[in-house]
Design a protein around this motif. Structure first.
Motif: not given
Length: 697
Positions: A93-117
């Protein structure tokens, strides 16, 4: 956007990430809602609630669920398939685009909220892929692992089967659900071991809400929810209505259920006992290692990977049988004593599968409770069974002797079960057990001590139980009543064998005729040596012959055969033997001609027969009883007879016809349930058990 139930203002404003883990239908949504009301922010794209399944919502991000499903698909899996994650899965999985997709999802959330559930049951398996990106954001990373009893999870996922719109999110096989429960929770426990983690019981949350909500609040570093919200969130669950869903497979075995219950108790007790770890009923580290098994193993399919995969329900049933039959548990006096208790020194051996696991499960299927453990697990609190204590190939120990004496004081019959004639030193002294002699004087002495120890235990028991008539005749010399319980197959074995039988080609693509020999241990070297000479001649006369050796074979035997005509296969777990046997045209079952080998069980014959493969067996008393020459197999003793039998098998379609007849005979004659029923009747007739306990349910 999903509307949410109105709540009071959060009691604090956390930063960082909270991950909620657990098997599907385990109460993770309730815990996620508590966390959300305590200040954690779930993603904005939550899955819609379902009016029957989860009316207050799942608290799962549709994007996260979609990505996790994509990850599983990349690995050749989906959320319902309970196979182990492939080796090196993270690297793939690390040799695919999956880590980038995970990072984008998390980054987008923390741009709006201080915490993530973050809550998705699939994270119980896939969390390692998410951890690097999660650690990059926020100031903390916490996890909560929610556990619910397996039987409740099974019921919930099965009931989805009749809920409109949820059929695709349901599973109707108890075995498949149970193995998924095991995989999700084992892996979740491993993933959270280095995090700030909390394990919580869903049942405890419902029955002790104040206590468990306090634990949650402390873990979240929040003030407990107001009492009004507690009562709103945690209410008695209404009983399910409507007729029960008929499962597509047999119910989960009592032995497998007991193993999972032990695991649930261990995790939840450890969670509630912060300073003094309770004594475990089950070795979890051993379970983690054993649970890596797959059906079949990936390495088995290197040459013929085109076979149809085993249906998940069939594979799961076989794996659950394998795990529950190889991992001993401490039995407690406070638990309800079983009717039958089996003891074995070697639970992972093939003979324990046939002499302990298969009859134990058969007893459970007929409504009688049966459990097992090892002599080393015996304690002062080990309960004495109420119907019978069965001691299989156990060496004498003071604890075992005390348990036998306790059973006899309570007038509970005690049987010594053995499948080889290892109760008489003559088998070593006369050279019948050649393996002992070939290992040298020290190992020979070890086997003589083992035989003496077995004999001592057998003489303390009331009755001997053996699988064959010749062995019963030998056992009479001990002066004990002797009962016959032949080895047989289990429903799990039959289902797997039927699957692989249907995959067998009518002609092998390579055009060769495949002989095969399966060896479970070095003790079989002497048996195979009896056919080396005729094999050499057969190879010279028949260029189309190839020999497949499954498991161990001594170098001396191998060196006498042409290497280019011999294919070796690794020894596999018993549940994967049917796959190997199904690749053969003729199974070889040679035995030395001596009293020790004459008592052996014909399991090599019926194991091969279940996948439609005939056997050429030695013409000893046991094989003559089961194989009718040229009808459902071949019999031979001398080298000339062996060659004649092989010439006959090579005739067009003759081996196939023999295999079909052998299959019919084996299916009818060797079902463990039927064999156990007859054995119980014999116990009753011998006044060793109450007649009422011997009546089939």
């Amino acid at each position: 956007m999903v509307s949410r139930t109105p709540v009071s203002q959060p009691t604090h404003n956390p930063t960082g990430t909270l991950v909620v883990l657990g098997m599907h239908r385990s109460g993770t949504s309730l815990v996620a809602e508590i966390a959300q009301r305590s200040g954690y922010h779930p993603p904005d794209d939550l899955l819609a609630p379902h009016p029957e399944d989860n009316p207050r919502g799942y608290f799962e991000s549709s994007a996260v669920v979609k990505l996790n499903n994509h990850i599983l698909k990349t690995l050749g899996m989906d959320w319902k398939h309970p196979q182990p994650l492939p080796e090196q899965w993270q690297q793939r999985c690390l040799h695919s685009d999956i880590p980038n997709q995970i990072s984008q999802l998390i980054s987008q959330h923390f741009e709006q909220h201080p915490s993530l559930l973050l809550k998705d049951p699939r994270l119980s398996r896939l969390l390692p892929l998410w951890l690097p990106a999660l650690r990059e954001h926020g100031c903390s990373l916490r996890s909560i692992h929610v556990l619910r009893r397996t039987n409740a999870v099974i019921d919930s996922l099965q009931r989805r089967h009749r809920t409109q719109g949820l059929t695709q999110a349901s599973i109707n096989s108890p075995q498949q659900i149970a193995l998924l429960w095991l995989r999700y929770n084992l892996e979740a426990q491993q993933h959270v071991s280095t995090e700030q983690s909390l394990t919580i019981s869903y049942e405890a949350l419902l029955s002790q809400p104040a206590v468990q909500l306090q634990r949650l609040a402390e873990h979240l570093q929040a003030t407990p929810l107001p009492h009004s919200e507690q009562t709103q969130l945690i209410q008695p669950r209404p009983a399910q209505t409507g007729p029960p869903v008929k499962p597509q497979a047999e119910p989960l075995s009592l032995d497998a259920q007991a193993m999972l219950d032990s695991l649930h108790r261990t995790w939840t007790n450890e969670a509630l006992t912060a300073h003094s770890k309770p004594e475990r009923e089950l070795d979890i580290e051993q379970l983690i290692e054993a649970a890596k098994i797959n059906v079949p193993e990936p390495t088995q399919q290197t040459e013929s990977g085109a076979s149809a995969p085993v249906p998940p329900a069939i594979a799961a049933a076989a794996i659950m049988k394998h795990l529950s039959g190889s991992l001993p548990r401490y039995l407690r006096a406070k638990q309800c004593p079983p009717q039958w208790l089996y003891l074995t020194d070697e639970p992972t051996s093939a003979h324990a599968i046939y002499r302990v696991k298969n009859p134990l499960d058969a007893l459970n299927r007929r409504g009688q409770t049966a459990g097992w453990t090892t002599p080393t697990q015996i304690t002062n609190s080990t309960p004495i069974p109420t119907s019978g204590l069965i001691v299989h190939r156990c060496r004498w120990t003071p604890a075992l002797s005390a348990l036998i004496a306790g059973a006899r004081r309570q007038r509970v019959p005690v049987a010594f079960d053995i499948d080889d004639w290892l109760l008489d030193p003559a088998v070593v002294e006369q050279g019948w057990f050649r393996f002992a002699l070939e290992q040298g004087p020290q190992r020979c002495h070890h086997w003589l001590e083992t035989i003496a120890s077995y004999r001592r235990v057998a003489l303390e028991c009331d009755v001997l139980v053996v699988p064959t008539t010749p062995l019963a005749q030998q056992a009479h010399s001990l002066g004990k009543p002797t009962l016959l319980l032949p080895n047989g197959y289990s429903p799990e074995n039959l289902a797997l064998a039927e699957h692989w039988r249907k995959q067998r080609p009518t002609r092998h693509p390579d055009g060769l005729f495949h002989l095969g020999y399966a060896s479970g241990s070095p003790t079989h070297d002497a048996d195979f040596a009896t056919i080396v000479a005729p094999l050499q001649q057969a190879f010279a006369e028949h260029p189309q012959l190839q020999l497949t050796l499954i498991g161990h074979l001594g170098q001396h035997n191998l060196e006498q055969l042409p290497a280019e005509r011999v294919k070796t296969r690794p020894r596999v777990a018993h549940i994967n033997l049917a796959y190997e046997l199904a690749q053969l045209d003729l199974n070889l079952a040679p035995l030395e001609a001596n009293p020790f080998c004459d008592g052996k069980s014909p399991l090599k014959y019926f194991e091969a027969a279940l996948v439609g493969v005939p056997s050429r067996g030695s013409a000893n008393p046991v094989y003559r009883q089961q194989i009718t020459h040229q009808r459902n197999g071949l019999l031979a003793q001398s080298p000339d007879e062996w060659l004649n039998a092989l010439h006959s098998a090579l005739q067009t379609d003759h081996a196939s016809a023999l295999g079909s007849a052998a299959n019919t005979h084996a299916v009818e004659a060797f079902h463990t349930d039927q064999l156990v029923d007859r054995w119980l009747q014999h116990l009753a007739q011998a006044d060793l058990i109450d007649v009422s306990t011997a009546t089939p349910t």
